[in-house]
Design a protein around this motif. Structure first.
Motif, short mmCIF file in Angstrom:
data_model
loop_
_atom_site.label_atom_id
_atom_site.label_comp_id
_atom_site.label_asym_id
_atom_site.label_seq_id
_atom_site.Cartn_x
_atom_site.Cartn_y
_atom_site.Cartn_z
N GLN A 91 0.83 -1.21 0.00
CA GLN A 91 0.00 0.00 0.00
C GLN A 91 0.86 1.25 0.00
OE1 GLN A 91 -2.40 -0.79 3.46
NE2 GLN A 91 -4.20 -1.31 2.22
N ALA A 92 1.98 1.23 0.71
CA ALA A 92 2.89 2.37 0.72
C ALA A 92 3.51 2.58 -0.65
CB ALA A 92 3.99 2.16 1.77
N ALA A 93 3.86 1.49 -1.34
CA ALA A 93 4.43 1.61 -2.69
C ALA A 93 3.40 2.19 -3.66
CB ALA A 93 4.92 0.25 -3.17
N ILE A 94 2.16 1.78 -3.52
CA ILE A 94 1.09 2.30 -4.38
C ILE A 94 0.87 3.78 -4.09
CG2 ILE A 94 -1.39 2.16 -4.85
CD1 ILE A 94 -1.13 -0.88 -4.32
N ALA A 95 0.88 4.16 -2.82
CA ALA A 95 0.72 5.57 -2.44
C ALA A 95 1.89 6.41 -2.94
CB ALA A 95 0.59 5.69 -0.93
N ASN A 96 3.11 5.87 -2.88
CA ASN A 96 4.27 6.59 -3.41
C ASN A 96 4.13 6.81 -4.91
OD1 ASN A 96 5.46 6.71 -0.92
ND2 ASN A 96 6.79 4.95 -1.26
N ALA A 97 3.65 5.79 -5.61
CA ALA A 97 3.47 5.90 -7.06
C ALA A 97 2.45 6.98 -7.40
CB ALA A 97 3.04 4.56 -7.64
N GLU A 98 1.38 7.03 -6.63
CA GLU A 98 0.31 7.98 -6.91
C GLU A 98 0.70 9.40 -6.53
OE1 GLU A 98 -4.45 8.50 -5.98
OE2 GLU A 98 -3.23 7.19 -4.71
N ASN A 99 1.22 9.58 -5.32
CA ASN A 99 1.45 10.92 -4.80
C ASN A 99 2.79 11.53 -5.22
OD1 ASN A 99 -1.01 10.90 -3.39
ND2 ASN A 99 -0.06 9.72 -1.75
N ASN A 100 3.84 10.73 -5.28
CA ASN A 100 5.16 11.27 -5.56
C ASN A 100 5.52 11.26 -7.04
OD1 ASN A 100 5.28 11.44 -2.82
ND2 ASN A 100 6.67 9.72 -2.55
N HIS A 101 4.97 10.28 -7.79
CA HIS A 101 5.38 10.12 -9.18
C HIS A 101 4.23 10.24 -10.16
CE1 HIS A 101 9.16 9.00 -7.42
NE2 HIS A 101 8.59 8.00 -6.77
N GLN A 102 3.03 10.58 -9.68
CA GLN A 102 1.85 10.80 -10.51
C GLN A 102 1.58 9.64 -11.48
OE1 GLN A 102 4.11 13.49 -9.97
NE2 GLN A 102 2.73 13.98 -8.30
N LEU A 103 1.65 8.42 -10.99
CA LEU A 103 1.35 7.24 -11.79
C LEU A 103 -0.11 6.84 -11.57
CD1 LEU A 103 4.56 5.11 -11.11
CD2 LEU A 103 4.14 6.71 -12.97
N ASP A 104 -0.69 6.18 -12.57
CA ASP A 104 -2.08 5.76 -12.49
C ASP A 104 -2.18 4.48 -11.66
OD1 ASP A 104 -4.78 5.54 -12.85
OD2 ASP A 104 -4.65 4.74 -14.88
N VAL A 105 -2.96 4.51 -10.60
CA VAL A 105 -3.05 3.39 -9.67
C VAL A 105 -3.64 2.15 -10.35
CG1 VAL A 105 -4.09 2.62 -7.50
CG2 VAL A 105 -3.22 4.93 -7.71
N ASP A 106 -4.55 2.35 -11.29
CA ASP A 106 -5.22 1.21 -11.93
C ASP A 106 -4.30 0.42 -12.85
OD1 ASP A 106 -7.57 1.94 -10.65
OD2 ASP A 106 -8.12 3.32 -12.26
N ASP A 107 -3.18 1.01 -13.27
CA ASP A 107 -2.27 0.35 -14.20
C ASP A 107 -1.01 -0.18 -13.52
OD1 ASP A 107 -4.04 0.99 -16.20
OD2 ASP A 107 -2.97 2.82 -16.78
N LEU A 108 -1.00 -0.25 -12.20
CA LEU A 108 0.21 -0.67 -11.48
C LEU A 108 0.30 -2.19 -11.38
CD1 LEU A 108 0.42 1.87 -8.53
CD2 LEU A 108 1.74 1.84 -10.64
N VAL A 109 1.55 -2.69 -11.53
CA VAL A 109 1.85 -4.11 -11.42
C VAL A 109 3.04 -4.24 -10.47
CG1 VAL A 109 2.73 -6.10 -12.69
CG2 VAL A 109 1.03 -4.64 -13.73
N VAL A 110 3.03 -5.28 -9.63
CA VAL A 110 4.16 -5.54 -8.74
C VAL A 110 5.29 -6.11 -9.58
CG1 VAL A 110 4.95 -6.77 -6.71
CG2 VAL A 110 2.60 -5.97 -6.81
N SER A 111 6.29 -5.31 -9.88
CA SER A 111 7.38 -5.77 -10.73
C SER A 111 8.45 -6.49 -9.93
CB SER A 111 8.00 -4.61 -11.51
OG SER A 111 8.57 -3.68 -10.61
N GLN A 112 8.69 -6.06 -8.70
CA GLN A 112 9.70 -6.71 -7.85
C GLN A 112 9.17 -6.80 -6.43
OE1 GLN A 112 13.56 -4.88 -7.89
NE2 GLN A 112 13.35 -4.27 -10.03
N ALA A 113 9.48 -7.90 -5.80
CA ALA A 113 9.23 -8.06 -4.37
C ALA A 113 10.37 -8.92 -3.86
CB ALA A 113 7.89 -8.71 -4.10
N HIS A 114 11.40 -8.29 -3.33
CA HIS A 114 12.54 -9.09 -2.89
C HIS A 114 12.80 -8.95 -1.41
CE1 HIS A 114 15.26 -5.59 -3.30
NE2 HIS A 114 14.60 -5.35 -4.40
N VAL A 115 13.38 -10.02 -0.87
CA VAL A 115 13.56 -10.18 0.56
C VAL A 115 15.04 -10.37 0.84
CG1 VAL A 115 13.02 -11.67 2.52
CG2 VAL A 115 11.30 -11.25 0.77
#
Length: 126
Positions: free
Chosen positions: A64-88
């Motif tokens: 949710q934080a990554a989605i919020a960063n995309a929307e608020n900081n980088h003006q990306l469309d939330v509906d078109d977001l895909v999880v490209s990386q999730a590393h541990v």
């Protein structure tokens, strides 16, 4: 005066969020991260919401934080977001001991992990 701003490490259509020192082993956390890699952001949120694993709620908050960063900081469309990386990654391990019988002791390890999630905006399919 002052220091120059560092260049972005991610592409212009990407945003990230991370969590440091999460109280779970990297192996268990990676099992949850595998379930969301490559999925649509909304589908990944639904998957994590109904997951039975305890750590899934923390992973959901980072997503949710990554989605919020995309929307608020980088003006990306939330509906078109895909999880490209999730590393541990592994973090520190707290060492404790437990008293055993006959004056012996047993070692207990309490591992911590780092989690990074990167979301990418992709073109909507026609």
């Amino acid at each position: 005066m002052g220091k120059q701003a560092a260049a972005r490490r991610l592409a212009d259509n990407e945003a990230s969020a991370f969590l440091r020192a999460l109280r779970s082993s990297a192996q268990k956390l990676n099992l949850v991260a595998q379930t969301i890699r490559g999925k649509d952001a909304a589908d990944a949120l639904a998957e994590l919401t109904f997951s039975r694993r305890r750590i899934a709620q923390d992973v959901r908050k980072v997503l949710q934080a990554a989605i919020a960063n995309a929307e608020n900081n980088h003006q990306l469309d939330v509906d078109d977001l895909v999880v490209s990386q999730a590393h541990v990654g592994k973090a520190l391990v707290m060492k404790r001991f437990e008293a055993k019988g006959r004056g012996r002791s047993g070692r207990i390890e309490k591992p911590f992990s780092h989690l990074t999630i990167v979301v990418r905006e992709v073109e909507a399919k026609a």
